[in-house]
Design a protein around this motif. Structure first.
Motif, PDB file in Angstrom:
ATOM      1  N   LYS A 291       0.948  83.661  58.954  1.00 22.49           N
ATOM      2  CA  LYS A 291       0.141  83.982  57.769  1.00 22.49           C
ATOM      3  C   LYS A 291       0.083  82.760  56.843  1.00 22.49           C
ATOM      4  O   LYS A 291       1.097  82.150  56.524  1.00 22.49           O
ATOM      5  CB  LYS A 291       0.744  85.173  57.030  1.00 22.49           C
ATOM      6  N   SER A 292      -1.115  82.407  56.424  1.00 21.30           N
ATOM      7  CA  SER A 292      -1.290  81.276  55.520  1.00 21.30           C
ATOM      8  C   SER A 292      -0.790  81.626  54.129  1.00 21.30           C
ATOM      9  O   SER A 292      -0.851  82.780  53.696  1.00 21.30           O
ATOM     10  CB  SER A 292      -2.768  80.869  55.447  1.00 21.30           C
ATOM     11  N   THR A 293      -0.277  80.633  53.444  1.00 18.73           N
ATOM     12  CA  THR A 293       0.201  80.831  52.082  1.00 18.73           C
ATOM     13  C   THR A 293       0.108  79.516  51.324  1.00 18.73           C
ATOM     14  O   THR A 293       0.191  78.433  51.918  1.00 18.73           O
ATOM     15  CB  THR A 293       1.661  81.332  52.069  1.00 18.73           C
ATOM     16  N   GLU A 294      -0.083  79.616  50.019  1.00 16.21           N
ATOM     17  CA  GLU A 294      -0.124  78.415  49.176  1.00 16.21           C
ATOM     18  C   GLU A 294       1.244  78.114  48.579  1.00 16.21           C
ATOM     19  O   GLU A 294       1.409  77.108  47.880  1.00 16.21           O
ATOM     20  CB  GLU A 294      -1.157  78.606  48.058  1.00 16.21           C
ATOM     21  N   ASP A 295       2.204  78.968  48.848  1.00  9.07           N
ATOM     22  CA  ASP A 295       3.553  78.778  48.333  1.00  9.07           C
ATOM     23  C   ASP A 295       4.256  77.687  49.149  1.00  9.07           C
ATOM     24  O   ASP A 295       4.493  77.849  50.342  1.00  9.07           O
ATOM     25  CB  ASP A 295       4.332  80.093  48.422  1.00  9.07           C
ATOM     26  N   MET A 296       4.599  76.573  48.495  1.00 11.38           N
ATOM     27  CA  MET A 296       5.202  75.443  49.198  1.00 11.38           C
ATOM     28  C   MET A 296       6.690  75.653  49.473  1.00 11.38           C
ATOM     29  O   MET A 296       7.318  74.829  50.125  1.00 11.38           O
ATOM     30  CB  MET A 296       5.007  74.157  48.391  1.00 11.38           C
ATOM     31  N   ASP A 297       7.267  76.733  48.961  1.00 13.49           N
ATOM     32  CA  ASP A 297       8.691  76.993  49.177  1.00 13.49           C
ATOM     33  C   ASP A 297       8.953  77.788  50.453  1.00 13.49           C
ATOM     34  O   ASP A 297      10.068  78.247  50.680  1.00 13.49           O
ATOM     35  CB  ASP A 297       9.281  77.750  47.980  1.00 13.49           C
ATOM     36  N   THR A 298       7.936  78.002  51.258  1.00 13.36           N
ATOM     37  CA  THR A 298       8.116  78.734  52.515  1.00 13.36           C
ATOM     38  C   THR A 298       8.126  77.766  53.691  1.00 13.36           C
ATOM     39  O   THR A 298       7.781  76.586  53.556  1.00 13.36           O
ATOM     40  CB  THR A 298       6.975  79.748  52.737  1.00 13.36           C
ATOM     41  N   GLY A 299       8.501  78.286  54.849  1.00 18.00           N
ATOM     42  CA  GLY A 299       8.455  77.488  56.074  1.00 18.00           C
ATOM     43  C   GLY A 299       7.195  77.745  56.880  1.00 18.00           C
ATOM     44  O   GLY A 299       7.063  77.239  57.997  1.00 18.00           O
ATOM     45  N   ASN A 300       6.256  78.537  56.320  1.00 17.90           N
ATOM     46  CA  ASN A 300       5.048  78.906  57.063  1.00 17.90           C
ATOM     47  C   ASN A 300       4.235  77.686  57.505  1.00 17.90           C
ATOM     48  O   ASN A 300       3.752  77.609  58.634  1.00 17.90           O
ATOM     49  CB  ASN A 300       4.171  79.830  56.226  1.00 17.90           C
ATOM     50  N   GLU A 301       4.074  76.725  56.577  1.00 14.43           N
ATOM     51  CA  GLU A 301       3.255  75.556  56.896  1.00 14.43           C
ATOM     52  C   GLU A 301       3.897  74.740  58.019  1.00 14.43           C
ATOM     53  O   GLU A 301       3.206  74.272  58.922  1.00 14.43           O
ATOM     54  CB  GLU A 301       3.091  74.681  55.651  1.00 14.43           C
ATOM     55  N   GLU A 302       5.206  74.589  57.976  1.00 17.26           N
ATOM     56  CA  GLU A 302       5.890  73.834  59.023  1.00 17.26           C
ATOM     57  C   GLU A 302       5.722  74.509  60.383  1.00 17.26           C
ATOM     58  O   GLU A 302       5.480  73.844  61.395  1.00 17.26           O
ATOM     59  CB  GLU A 302       7.378  73.693  58.696  1.00 17.26           C
ATOM     60  N   ILE A 303       5.843  75.839  60.409  1.00 15.03           N
ATOM     61  CA  ILE A 303       5.683  76.562  61.684  1.00 15.03           C
ATOM     62  C   ILE A 303       4.252  76.449  62.193  1.00 15.03           C
ATOM     63  O   ILE A 303       4.008  76.147  63.361  1.00 15.03           O
ATOM     64  CB  ILE A 303       6.064  78.049  61.516  1.00 15.03           C
ATOM     65  N   SER A 304       3.283  76.679  61.305  1.00  9.81           N
ATOM     66  CA  SER A 304       1.879  76.689  61.735  1.00  9.81           C
ATOM     67  C   SER A 304       1.374  75.315  62.140  1.00  9.81           C
ATOM     68  O   SER A 304       0.357  75.202  62.822  1.00  9.81           O
ATOM     69  CB  SER A 304       0.985  77.262  60.625  1.00  9.81           C
ATOM     70  N   SER A 305       2.080  74.252  61.724  1.00 11.14           N
ATOM     71  CA  SER A 305       1.674  72.900  62.116  1.00 11.14           C
ATOM     72  C   SER A 305       2.128  72.551  63.530  1.00 11.14           C
ATOM     73  O   SER A 305       1.696  71.549  64.091  1.00 11.14           O
ATOM     74  CB  SER A 305       2.248  71.871  61.130  1.00 11.14           C
TER      75      SER A 305
END
Length: 642
Positions: free
Chosen positions: A278-292
């Motif tokens: 799930k996309s999120t604009e919260d930079m304190d999550t690990g979502n961006e690292e996983i989705s990359s």
């Protein structure tokens, strides 16, 4: 009361507390120790049930570990009491050795982490759900309200679309996804780290279990109290089971550290199931690292839970329509092909032989008619797959035997051994598999090749590849000619292709290698013997040799000498026949090459032993003039260039 199998009893004694703390200094088998013992038992053709009757069978195993096993097996009273307590609570147990052990877990973990296969699962609820698949939903315990609301909606939409939710039962995202699905009438698998008995007694869980909506599953003793360290370890192991039980997974919210991000990365690394984030604009999550990460998919921020579920289902259905579903991995395809066609043990005397080329061709045709691949025999419920195909009873029983858990486990360790020996395993689905074999032999090409050495020799377009074959019967001048021919091949930088069958062929190979030549060797068996040959070892080390074998080291082959000749022929640009009988393997190879128009044939002129009369001049046009091997080679190379 349900009676446990002896396999299950043995595993319970070795790996479970049975509701009692162990005395100081005594410990259960760890996950790794259990898998090491399992491997040893399988190699010696034993199983845990044999330990119940004769613990001395492990007298040759590690002494320290043996003492631990002896103590653990002497807990019959504790086992009886625990079994009664669990069965009264409705808890059932499925062990690794039982047919309904979760197929997805067995296949996926066996293929990637063979020493981390759980010995058994405790469950309460509908037992059949463990084979049902679904979508895993995972995330942080501390997810904000907006993510929890999204998660609840996703669970509800899954229920409406009759998609099972698989999650971990922890606070936050896990339990919210489960409740969202259950409250909407859906079905859920909750994979717990511990406290299965306690959780199953909760009123809400009990109602959903009785309503046939909820299955609770755990690899941990149902009523044991874990230490903080033990709980952390069990939670990480549980992550594997959540992913491997499902068909796809969704990360709603991940921390930058902890179980969610670690589990997601592990799933991506081993390609168990497709992962959506799930996309999120919260930079304190690990979502961006996983989705990359390569292999992860993003769920668009402007879409809702229903849109996301439908996107996931569309991708799954699209892949299923052409039977290349993402959960049917290339690794599973390789495993299925090797299991069905290969002897795994040199001392093996199987009740059912692995399939030869003819049998394999029939199985592939049946699978294709049902829009399936061999991988589906591992990925889906085996019985369901076999029943959906046009297999007869004999074929069904044969496939079940060849794909049983013992062989799957043995193969996992064989893959590791082969990797350590730098042996590659190629199937027809691999990009490295020689195209010439598929094009010329088509469905008669070998389903599996075991390969060591310089792969570039197979695809080298600038160098000629000449196969040299000769009868097992030879005359005085044959060996001298063969030695001179091998030297000439090396001097002219021609790649020699050989099956190393007859004495003449062996002389050519040794002569070429000793003079710095290059060689493609095709073996039926005796792979281990070839690997131990010093001249072959040097040729491989120098990048001048590649060995293709139809069987792995120290295992017998169900292929024939003719199969090897066919392969070497189709890998070559020309064939030199040193000598042929009238009905021998050389004659058969030449006739097949002529009929299939595979490769030009050149033969030595021989007056004392006429060539097979089947080789008429109309088809067998190239007769080498004279007796000089070097001149013969020049003639062939000039023809190739023209």
């Amino acid at each position: 009361m349900m009676e446990y199998s002896d396999h299950t009893k043995g595993l319970l004694l070795l790996t479970s507390h049975l509701g009692r703390p162990l005395p100081k200094g005594q410990n259960l088998l760890t996950l790794r120790e259990w898998n090491q013992l399992r491997t040893w038992l399988e190699r010696e053709e034993y199983s845990p049930q044999d330990l119940l009757h004769d613990v001395e069978i492990i007298q040759d195993w590690e002494a320290k570990a043996k003492n631990k096993v002896v103590y653990l097996l002497d807990r019959g009273l504790a086992l009886a009491e625990a079994s009664l307590r669990w069965q009264q609570a409705g808890i059932w147990i499925v062990s690794y050795y039982e047919e309904d052990f979760p197929q997805r877990i067995s296949t996926r973990i066996n293929a990637t982490l063979p020493y981390q296969i759980p010995p058994l699962f405790f469950g309460i609820g509908n037992r059949s759900y463990i084979q049902g698949g679904g979508i895993a939903v995972v995330g942080s315990r501390n997810a904000p309200p907006e993510d929890l609301e999204y998660t609840r909606q996703f669970g509800g939409v899954a229920a409406y679309n009759e998609v099972m939710i698989v999650s971990g039962g922890a606070k936050g995202v896990d339990i919210t996804a489960m409740n969202g699905c259950l409250e909407s009438g859906g079905k859920v698998i909750g994979v717990l780290s511990d406290k299965l008995l306690r959780r199953s007694m909760e009123r809400t869980c009990r109602d959903y279990i009785e309503n046939d909506q909820l299955l609770l599953l755990s690899a941990t003793d149902p009523d044991v109290r874990l230490s903080r360290f033990e709980f952390s370890k069990a939670a990480m192991e549980r992550n594997k089971y959540i992913y491997c039980l499902s068909d796809a997974a969704v990360v709603v919210r991940s921390g930058t550290k902890g179980g969610t991000i670690s589990g997601a990365k592990e799933n991506i690394k081993h390609s168990w199931v497709p992962l959506w984030v799930k996309s999120t604009e919260d930079m304190d999550t690990g979502n961006e690292e996983i989705s990359s990460k390569k292999g992860a998919h993003r769920l668009a921020n402007h879409e809702n839970a229903e849109d996301h579920l439908h996107s996931i289902l569309r991708v799954q259905q699209s892949h299923n329509s052409d039977r290349s579903s993402t959960n049917v991995s290339h690794e599973m395809l390789r495993r299925a092909i090797v299991l069905l066609t290969t002897h795994l043990n040199g001392e093996e005397s199987d009740l059912v032989e692995p399939m030869d080329t003819k049998d394999w061709k029939e199985i592939v045709q049946i699978l294709r008619s049902s829009n399936m691949t061999p991988a589906h025999l591992l990925d889906n419920s085996l019985n369901e797959t076999l029943n959906n195909g046009d297999f007869d009873d004999v074929q069904r029983q044969r496939i079940k035997h060849l794909l049983d858990k013992n062989r799957q486990s043995m193969l996992s360790h064989k893959f590791k051994d082969w990797k350590d020996e730098k042996i590659d395993v190629w199937t027809r689905a691999d990009p490295d598999y020689p195209k010439g074999l598929k094009n010329k032999l088509r469905y008669s090409s070998p389903p599996v090749l075991f390969v060591v050495g310089s792969k570039g020799l197979l695809s080298s377009p600038e160098l000629s590849k000449i196969m040299v074959i000769g009868s097992v019967k030879q005359q005085g001048s044959d060996q001298e000619y063969a030695e001179l021919l091998g030297t000439s091949l090396a001097q002219q930088q021609v790649i020699l292709s050989s099956t190393y069958t007859s004495q003449m062929e062996k002389v050519v190979v040794k002569s070429s290698l000793n003079n710095g030549g290059k060689c493609i060797l095709v073996l039926n068996d005796k792979f281990k013997h070839a690997l131990d040959d010093s001249s072959f070892e040097k040729g491989i080390a120098d990048g001048r040799m590649i060995i293709l074998s139809l069987s792995p080291p120290q295992s017998k082959s169900n292929a024939s000498t003719d199969d090897c000749y066919n392969i070497a022929c189709c890998l070559s640009s020309s064939i030199i026949v040193l000598r042929s009988g009238k009905r021998d393997a050389v004659a058969r190879c030449v006739n097949r090459s002529i009929q299939g128009q595979w490769t030009p044939i050149y033969r030595r002129p021989m007056t004392s032993m006429p060539m097979n009369l089947l080789f008429s001049q109309d088809h067998y046009e190239h007769v080498l003039v004279g007796k000089n091997a070097q001149n013969h080679l020049k003639t062939i190379l000039n023809n190739d260039r023209s």
